[in-house]
Motif scaffolding. Structure first.
Motif, PDB file in Angstrom:
ATOM      1  N   ILE A 138      72.650  43.831  37.944  1.00 25.22           N
ATOM      2  CA  ILE A 138      72.685  44.039  36.336  1.00 25.22           C
ATOM      3  C   ILE A 138      72.825  42.772  35.752  1.00 25.22           C
ATOM      4  O   ILE A 138      73.550  42.036  36.025  1.00 25.22           O
ATOM      5  N   PHE A 139      71.905  42.610  34.689  1.00 25.31           N
ATOM      6  CA  PHE A 139      71.936  41.401  33.791  1.00 25.31           C
ATOM      7  C   PHE A 139      72.685  41.799  32.405  1.00 25.31           C
ATOM      8  O   PHE A 139      72.150  42.744  31.956  1.00 25.31           O
ATOM      9  N   HIS A 140      73.570  40.913  31.839  1.00 21.85           N
ATOM     10  CA  HIS A 140      74.006  40.983  30.665  1.00 21.85           C
ATOM     11  C   HIS A 140      73.904  39.861  29.792  1.00 21.85           C
ATOM     12  O   HIS A 140      73.845  38.758  30.353  1.00 21.85           O
ATOM     13  N   GLY A 141      74.094  39.745  28.358  1.00 17.13           N
ATOM     14  CA  GLY A 141      73.957  38.716  27.554  1.00 17.13           C
ATOM     15  C   GLY A 141      72.465  37.943  27.944  1.00 17.13           C
ATOM     16  O   GLY A 141      72.385  37.061  28.233  1.00 17.13           O
ATOM     17  N   THR A 142      71.540  38.983  27.997  1.00 20.64           N
ATOM     18  CA  THR A 142      70.207  38.779  28.584  1.00 20.64           C
ATOM     19  C   THR A 142      68.997  38.773  27.753  1.00 20.64           C
ATOM     20  O   THR A 142      68.773  39.561  26.645  1.00 20.64           O
ATOM     21  N   THR A 143      67.945  38.598  28.337  1.00 17.51           N
ATOM     22  CA  THR A 143      66.651  38.896  27.834  1.00 17.51           C
ATOM     23  C   THR A 143      66.118  40.552  28.407  1.00 17.51           C
ATOM     24  O   THR A 143      66.767  40.925  28.993  1.00 17.51           O
ATOM     25  N   LEU A 144      65.053  40.826  27.688  1.00 16.10           N
ATOM     26  CA  LEU A 144      64.620  41.947  27.957  1.00 16.10           C
ATOM     27  C   LEU A 144      64.051  42.099  29.345  1.00 16.10           C
ATOM     28  O   LEU A 144      63.271  40.992  29.648  1.00 16.10           O
ATOM     29  N   PRO A 145      64.026  43.090  29.898  1.00 15.88           N
ATOM     30  CA  PRO A 145      63.456  43.199  31.341  1.00 15.88           C
ATOM     31  C   PRO A 145      62.001  43.517  31.095  1.00 15.88           C
ATOM     32  O   PRO A 145      61.620  44.356  30.098  1.00 15.88           O
ATOM     33  N   ARG A 146      61.063  42.876  31.824  1.00 16.91           N
ATOM     34  CA  ARG A 146      59.671  42.949  31.538  1.00 16.91           C
ATOM     35  C   ARG A 146      58.921  43.446  33.101  1.00 16.91           C
ATOM     36  O   ARG A 146      58.168  42.532  33.664  1.00 16.91           O
ATOM     37  N   GLY A 147      59.126  44.489  33.328  1.00 16.87           N
ATOM     38  CA  GLY A 147      58.598  45.025  34.579  1.00 16.87           C
ATOM     39  C   GLY A 147      59.205  44.858  35.675  1.00 16.87           C
ATOM     40  O   GLY A 147      58.941  45.309  36.929  1.00 16.87           O
ATOM     41  N   TRP A 148      60.590  44.682  35.368  1.00 22.63           N
ATOM     42  CA  TRP A 148      61.411  44.142  36.706  1.00 22.63           C
ATOM     43  C   TRP A 148      61.828  45.063  37.321  1.00 22.63           C
ATOM     44  O   TRP A 148      62.126  45.032  38.707  1.00 22.63           O
ATOM     45  N   GLU A 149      61.890  46.535  37.067  1.00 23.67           N
ATOM     46  CA  GLU A 149      62.165  47.454  38.069  1.00 23.67           C
ATOM     47  C   GLU A 149      61.341  47.809  39.068  1.00 23.67           C
ATOM     48  O   GLU A 149      61.685  48.315  40.108  1.00 23.67           O
ATOM     49  N   ARG A 150      59.915  47.493  38.820  1.00 25.85           N
ATOM     50  CA  ARG A 150      58.973  47.695  39.969  1.00 25.85           C
ATOM     51  C   ARG A 150      58.825  46.301  40.670  1.00 25.85           C
ATOM     52  O   ARG A 150      58.663  46.365  42.047  1.00 25.85           O
ATOM     53  N   MET A 151      59.069  45.240  39.916  1.00 27.48           N
ATOM     54  CA  MET A 151      58.652  43.857  40.441  1.00 27.48           C
ATOM     55  C   MET A 151      60.050  43.412  41.633  1.00 27.48           C
ATOM     56  O   MET A 151      59.379  42.898  42.549  1.00 27.48           O
TER      57      MET A 151
END
Length: 653
Positions: free
Chosen positions: A439-452
Motif C-alpha cells: 500500500i502507498f500513502h503520501g503518494t501519487t495516483l496509481p496509474r494502471g498499477w492493479e494490473r501491472m
C-alpha cells in the motif's frame, strides 16, 4: 481560351490543390459502436485531434506532439499515407478493480509521421465505446538511440461553457515535513475554465462537464519506471496541456524531463466520455491498456482489516494495543491489522515477531508501516532509511517474510519524477519476491498499477480519513468529499481511504467533546464501505464498536466485501449526492449518500435486481438515526430513496 491561359489556369488549380493538402489532412477512427470518434488533422505540419460523441464535439481540435533533445516532433511533420489499423479484442480477469471480468474491445489506429524524410513519431489511438486513449512512439534519429522529452504538447481543448471538478497540484516541498505533492488538495467544483489551480496545474484524474450536457474524465495510465507521472496545466480559452513534474519535487533532485530509449513509448493519455456519469464510474480503461510487468510469486489475498492509528494516533502503536486490535480483527472476521508508524521504536522487532505469531493463531496477519525516506522529506517517523535502498529493503523484506508479514504501507513519497516512479516499481518488484503486498500513502495516483503489479494493493492519493481526525472542517465536509471521490479519484484506481468509522468522536475512548466529531450517520459509514473501492481495506473501526455501535452496523461491516465483480452507476452529481451499485457474486449492494443541505428524495430503477427480490434496506431518519427494514423490489424495479443530509441508504439483495 488560348493555350497559355489554359496552362496558367491549370497551374493555379494544381497549386490550390497542393495548398489544401499541405494545410489540412484529416483521418478519423471510430469506436466499435461508431458513436465515439477521433478526428486527426494535420495543419501546416502540426497534428491535432478532436473527439465527438454521437455527433457532438466533446473536445475541440487539440494539439499533439513531443519536443525532445533528439528532435522537435510537434511541427514540420508529414503524415504517412498508410495508417495501420486493427481491432483490439481482449478479455482478462482482475480481482482488485471495479469489475472482475473485463472484455475490452477497441479500434486501434497508428498514425506515423516523418520529418525531414526520416521516421519521427507514431501517434497511437485506441477508441472503445466510451474511451479514447493515445500515446506516442519515438523512433531513433540517425545514431541517436536515446532522448529526453522536454515537453509534451498534448492538449485537451474544451468547448466554451464547460465547467471543471479539479484538484490543484500542490507546490513541491510544502506541507507536513515538506512531503508534498501528495494528491491531497481539496477539489474545486463547477469551476469555470481558464484557471491553473494555484499556479501549478491539476492532479489526475480531471473531471469536466460540458455546458450542453455530457461528461469527460481525463487521466493517464501505464506509468512506470520508463517515464514520469504528469499533471494538467490550465491555459486560457479552455485549453489544458500535459505538464511534467516541477523542478522542486524530490527536494530538487532528479530531472523533471523523462528520458526514453529509442525506439520508446510514452504512457497512455485517457479520455472517458459520456452523456451521463455512468461511463466514467464504470470505465476500466486504466487497466485495459496495460499488461502485467511480472508474474505474481503467490496467490495474493485481498482482505479487510483494522488499524489503531486512525483513532489512537502514534500513542496507540504499542504492543498491548496491537494485541487488542488483533483480537478485534479476529472478532470481526478480518484477516489483517495495520501496525502504523513508530512500531520499530515503540514495539520493537522482537515483539513485532511475537505479534505476528499471535495473529497467526487468530487467522490475522500484519501490515507494517515504513517511511519511503531518502532525500525528499523531513518526516521523522520511523522506520526510516530502508525502503529507499535496495540492499536495506531486501534485507528487511527477508526478515518480514521470515516472521509472516503480509504487507507493507510505505508513506511520504517525494513527487512524480521518473526516478520516483522507479522507486515505486522497485519496492513492488522486491516485495513480490518475498510475497508481500504493498500500500502507498503520501503518494501519487496509481496509474494502471492493479494490473501491472500483481502485489499492488492500493494507494491513498486523496484527502483520506486521517484528516477527519485532524480537524472538524474535514468532518463537516465528509459527505461532500465522498460524493467527489465516487466520480473522480476512485474511478481510475484503488483508493486507500481508511474510513467507515463508527466512533462518534475521533478519540480512543469515543469520549464526547474530545477531538473532532463525526457528522455523518452510521448508515453513511456502511455505505462508504461500498462506495469506496479498494481490494485491501483497513477500516476506521475500533474495538469499542463491538459494544457501542448498533449491532446491525457491526454485522454489516463483518460481511461487506472488498472485492467486486461489477459496478453500476445509478444516479448522482459530484459534490451533491452519489448512488451506485456493486455486485459481489450474486449479491448486489446499492449505496447512496447525500451532501446537500436538503433531504434527497428520488426514485431510482434497479434493473440489475429481479423484480420481487427480497431486500434489506438500511435507512436514516431526519436525525440520522439508522434502522434496518425488509422489503421487496416492486415489479417496476423502482424504489424510492429518502436520504437526509450527511445520511445514507444501503440496499442489499
Amino acid at each position: 481560351m488560348n493555350f497559355l491561359n489554359f496552362k496558367l489556369l491549370l497551374c493555379i488549380v494544381l497549386l490550390h490543390c497542393v495548398a489544401i493538402h499541405s494545410q489540412s489532412q484529416l483521418t478519423t477512427v471510430s469506436s466499435p459502436n461508431a458513436k465515439l470518434s477521433v478526428s486527426l488533422t494535420i495543419t501546416d505540419g502540426k497534428p491535432s485531434y478532436s473527439v465527438s460523441y454521437k455527433g457532438k464535439q466533446f473536445l475541440q481540435p487539440s494539439p499533439l506532439g513531443l519536443k525532445t533533445n533528439a528532435g522537435d516532433f510537434s511541427s514540420g511533420l508529414e503524415l504517412k499515407d498508410k495508417v495501420n489499423q486493427k481491432i483490439i479484442d481482449e478479455t482478462y480477469e482482475l480481482a482488485n478493480i471495479k469489475q472482475s471480468k473485463v472484455h475490452y474491445v477497441a479500434n486501434e489506429a497508428i498514425f506515423s509521421f516523418v520529418k525531414d524524410n526520416k521516421a519521427a513519431i507514431d501517434v497511437i489511438f485506441r477508441v472503445s465505446n466510451n474511451d479514447v486513449a493515445f500515446k506516442y512512439k519515438v523512433y531513433p534519429q540517425k545514431e541517436t538511440l536515446s532522448a529526453v522529452v522536454k515537453e509534451e504538447v498534448s492538449g485537451f481543448l474544451f468547448p466554451e461553457g464547460t465547467t471543471s471538478f479539479l484538484s490543484a497540484q500542490s507546490k513541491p516541498m510544502v506541507g507536513y515535513a515538506r512531503t508534498m505533492p501528495s494528491y491531497e488538495i481539496p477539489y474545486v467544483v463547477d469551476a469555470q475554465l481558464g484557471k491553473n489551480g494555484n499556479g501549478d496545474g491539476y492532479t489526475f484524474p480531471c473531471l469536466f462537464k460540458l455546458n450542453e450536457g455530457g461528461w469527460i474524465l481525463v487521466s493517464e495510465t501505464g506509468v512506470d519506471s520508463h517515464y514520469c507521472a504528469s499533471r494538467l496545466i490550465g491555459h486560457d480559452k479552455g485549453l489544458y496541456t500535459i505538464g511534467f513534474p516541477m523542478e522542486g519535487e524530490n527536494n530538487g533532485n532528479g530531472t523533471s524531463s523523462p528520458g526514453i530509449a529509442l525506439p520508446g513509448e510514452t504512457p497512455w493519455r485517457t479520455i472517458t466520455v459520456g452523456e451521463t456519469l455512468a461511463p466514467i464510474v464504470e470505465t476500466t480503461v486504466p487497466f485495459d491498456l496495460v499488461k502485467p510487468r511480472y508474474e505474481a510469486s503467490q496467490n495474493y489475498k485481498y482482505t479487510k482489516g483494522s488499524w489503531s492509528w486512525i483513532i489512537g494516533m502514534d500513542g496507540s502503536t504499542v504492543y498491548e494495543e496491537q494485541l487488542r486490535y488483533i483480537d478485534f480483527s479476529a472478532a470481526m472476521g478480518y484477516e489483517t491489522v495495520l501496525v502504523d508508524a513508530l512500531w520499530d521504536t515503540q514495539i520493537g522487532r522482537d515483539k513485532i515477531a511475537a505479534l505476528s505469531k499471535y495473529g497467526a493463531t487468530k487467522g490475522v496477519g500484519l501490515y507494517l508501516w515504513y517511511n519511503s525516506n531518502g532525500y525528499w522529506n523531513d518526516a521523522p517517523q520511523s522506520p526510516r532509511g530502508i525502503m529507499d535502498n535496495t540492499i536495506a529493503r531486501r534485507k528487511e523484506m527477508a526478515w518480514m517474510k521470515s516472521i509472516g508479514i503480509k504487507g507493507i504501507k510505505v508513506d511520504f513519497f517525494g513527487g512524480d519524477k521518473q526516478e520516483t516512479m522507479k522507486l515505486y516499481e522497485d519496492i513492488l518488484y522486491d516485495a513480490n519476491d518475498y510475497g508481500i503486498m504493498v500500500i502507498f500513502h503520501g503518494t501519487t495516483l496509481p496509474r494502471g498499477w492493479e494490473r501491472m503489479y500483481p502485489n499492488y494493493a492500493s494507494s491513498e492519493a486523496v484527502l483520506a480519513s486521517e484528516n477527519l481526525y485532524f480537524g472538524q472542517r474535514s468532518c463537516d465536509l465528509e459527505a461532500f468529499s465522498a460524493t467527489l471521490h465516487t466520480f473522480i479519484r476512485n474511478t481510475v484506481g484503488s483508493m486507500d481511504f481508511g474510513g467507515s468509522a463508527l466512533n462518534k468522536f475521533y478519540n480512543a475512548k469515543n469520549t464526547p467533546n474530545k477531538g473532532s466529531k463525526r457528522m455523518t450517520s452510521d448508515v453513511y459509514a456502511l455505505a462508504t464501505a461500498v462506495l469506496f473501492q479498494s481490494g485491501v481495506q483497513h477500516f476506521a473501526l475500533a474495538p469499542n464498536n463491538l459494544t457501542d455501535a448498533p449491532q446491525w452496523a457491526i454485522d454489516f461491516m463483518k460481511e461487506v466485501p472488498t472485492i467486486w465483480d461489477e459496478v453500476r452507476f445509478i444516479d448522482g452529481y459530484p459534490g451533491k449526492y452519489a448512488i451506485l451499485a456493486r455486485r459481489h457474486g450474486a449479491k448486489w449492494y446499492v449505496a447512496g449518500i447525500n451532501a446537500q443541505k436538503e433531504t434527497l428524495k428520488l426514485k431510482v430503477k434497479l434493473p440489475m435486481i429481479a423484480a420481487g427480490s427480497a431486500l434489506k434496506q438500511y435507512l436514516d431518519d431526519a436525525q440520522l438515526n439508522g434502522k434496518v427494514i425488509s422489503t421487496k423490489l416492486k415489479k417496476s424495479q423502482e424504489i424510492e430513496l429518502i436520504i437526509p443530509t450527511n445520511g445514507a441508504t444501503l440496499i442489499v439483495n
